[in-house]
Scaffold this motif. Structure first.
Motif, short mmCIF file in Angstrom:
data_model
loop_
_atom_site.label_atom_id
_atom_site.label_comp_id
_atom_site.label_asym_id
_atom_site.label_seq_id
_atom_site.Cartn_x
_atom_site.Cartn_y
_atom_site.Cartn_z
N LYS A 96 37.51 34.54 41.61
CA LYS A 96 38.32 35.71 42.00
C LYS A 96 39.83 35.45 41.95
O LYS A 96 40.59 36.00 42.73
CB LYS A 96 37.94 36.19 43.42
N LYS A 99 40.74 35.46 36.39
CA LYS A 99 40.44 34.98 35.03
C LYS A 99 40.11 36.16 34.11
O LYS A 99 40.66 36.27 33.03
CB LYS A 99 39.26 33.99 35.07
N SER A 100 39.20 37.03 34.59
CA SER A 100 38.84 38.19 33.76
C SER A 100 40.03 39.13 33.61
O SER A 100 40.23 39.73 32.55
CB SER A 100 37.65 38.94 34.36
N TYR A 101 40.80 39.25 34.67
CA TYR A 101 41.99 40.11 34.58
C TYR A 101 42.94 39.58 33.50
O TYR A 101 43.51 40.33 32.72
CB TYR A 101 42.70 40.16 35.94
N1 LIG Z 1 47.74 39.44 38.26
C1 LIG Z 1 46.96 40.40 38.79
N2 LIG Z 1 47.45 41.64 39.00
C2 LIG Z 1 46.66 42.62 39.52
N3 LIG Z 1 45.38 42.46 39.87
C3 LIG Z 1 44.84 41.25 39.70
C4 LIG Z 1 45.59 40.15 39.16
N4 LIG Z 1 44.79 39.07 39.10
C5 LIG Z 1 43.60 39.48 39.58
N5 LIG Z 1 43.63 40.77 39.95
C6 LIG Z 1 42.52 41.53 40.54
O1 LIG Z 1 41.81 40.64 41.41
C7 LIG Z 1 40.40 40.86 41.31
C8 LIG Z 1 39.69 39.57 40.92
O2 LIG Z 1 40.10 39.25 39.60
P1 LIG Z 1 39.07 38.79 38.47
O3 LIG Z 1 37.78 39.53 38.55
O4 LIG Z 1 39.81 38.85 37.18
O5 LIG Z 1 38.83 37.29 38.93
P2 LIG Z 1 37.92 36.20 38.24
O6 LIG Z 1 38.61 34.89 38.44
O7 LIG Z 1 37.59 36.58 36.83
O8 LIG Z 1 36.61 36.29 39.12
P3 LIG Z 1 35.20 35.52 38.89
O9 LIG Z 1 35.34 34.26 39.65
O10 LIG Z 1 34.21 36.48 39.49
O11 LIG Z 1 34.99 35.33 37.42
C9 LIG Z 1 40.19 41.98 40.30
O12 LIG Z 1 40.05 43.20 40.98
C10 LIG Z 1 41.49 41.97 39.50
O13 LIG Z 1 41.78 43.24 38.96
#
Ligand SMILES: Nc1ncnc2c1ncn2[C@@H]1O[C@H](COP(=O)(O)OP(=O)(O)OP(=O)(O)O)[C@@H](O)[C@H]1O
Length: 300
Positions: A96, A99-101
């Motif tokens: 969270k 990464k996906s963002y």
């Molecule tokens: N730089 C940013 N600006 C705005 N929102 C963000 C940013 N980074 C992350 N978020 C938000 O935070 C939340 C978690 O981000 P995300 O799902 O991309 O994390 P992740 O690391 O891919 O999670 P996972 O561990 O489940 O793979 C999402 O709702 C995303 O939109």
């Protein structure tokens, strides 16, 4: 490269006391939170741990925009891919943290688009420029495969689009193959022609929608262990200047990978059934071994 998670910004008092970010020098410095006053709940220790400095190819602070991150990561690699080299962009880190963002972004506004849509758009722009300048011909194909679950199953995310029919998702076709020259290769995934950036973006949307993590019956483990490998295959060829009618060309690939967090999940495939799924530190060791050209890559 390092992107600092934007949620740290909300925590200004604590995070700014143990983390100093210098994007210009491309470095960060970490201070011991127990001695720098960041975590007041803990008693201060007598002997202070010296700060640790880490340098990167680029550092994107909390307030860095998607556009800045895309420009800093994608521009150079796209040039190399169009020049014939293979390239890869991926993002790894704790759960969270965005990464996906970073890799995919959100489609609610242009400002929120991530690295993959940005790479698609820039690739086609560069290809069109090259076509005009050199007369080279290009063909772009897309494949998308998911590695999911504790068993690390492989799934062709574009099989439904390729066949035009709903399947059970357990695409029997995709498998890993050890190639003596190229190393481990994915085989038999759908490779779909994308004549335009719009078509490539359509395949990206289809792949994201097919991911296990986006299915209704997916659980936390599936979500954590869903990794998407989105690949742009660029075939290019041109007439030889000698005028003898010969052709030259080849294929290059840009792999864009959205990794899951992979925290604390047990995998039956690793270490005789009781090992941990590839952890962040294990993944770090794999990357170091690849970058250093080591003969042994510690991924099994
Ligand atoms: N730089 C940013 N600006 C705005 N929102 C963000 C940013 N980074 C992350 N978020 C938000 O935070 C939340 C978690 O981000 P995300 O799902 O991309 O994390 P992740 O690391 O891919 O999670 P996972 O561990 O489940 O793979 C999402 O709702 C995303 O939109």
């Amino acid at each position: 490269m390092l992107r600092i998670c934007s949620t740290l910004a909300r925590d200004t008092s604590e995070s700014s006391s143990f983390l100093k970010v210098d994007p210009r020098k491309k470095q960060i410095t970490l201070y011991d939170p127990l001695t720098c006053g960041g975590l007041n709940a803990f008693p201060k220790r007598g002997n202070q741990v010296p700060p640790k400095m880490f340098a990167f190819d680029a550092v994107f602070p909390q307030d860095a925009s998607q556009a800045e991150v895309c420009a800093g990561t994608v521009a150079e690699v796209i040039q190399s891919v169009v020049n014939g080299a293979d390239g890869c962009v991926f993002c790894f880190g704790h759960a969270k943290l965005g990464k996906s963002y970073t890799m995919i972004g959100k489609d609610d506004s242009m400002q929120n688009l991530g690295i993959i849509p940005c790479a698609i758009s820039w690739l086609f722009k560069l290809i069109n420029e090259r076509k005009e300048k050199t007369g080279a011909r290009f063909s772009v194909r897309i494949s998308a495969v998911e590695v999911w679950g504790k068993e690390e199953n492989l799934r062709d995310l574009l099989s439904e689009v390729a066949t035009g029919s709903l399947q059970d998702g357990q695409s029997p076709g995709v498998y890993l193959c050890e190639d003596p020259i190229c190393g481990t290769q994915l085989q038999n995934q759908s490779e779909l022609r994308a004549p335009t950036a719009e078509k490539a973006a359509f395949f990206l949307d289809a792949a994201i929608a097919s991911r296990r993590g986006n299915q209704q019956d997916c659980d936390e483990d599936d979500l954590r262990n869903s990794h998407m490998l989105f690949t742009l295959h660029i075939y290019q060829y041109r007439m030889e200047k000698s005028g003898k009618g010969g052709m030259s060309g080849g294929r290059s690939r840009l792999h864009l990978i959205d990794l899951g967090s992979c925290v604390k999940a047990l995998s039956k495939n690793r270490e005789g059934g009781s090992g941990l799924c590839l952890s962040l530190s294990a993944l770090g060791n794999v990357i170091l071994a690849l970058v250093n050209g080591s003969k042994h890559i510690p991924y099994k």
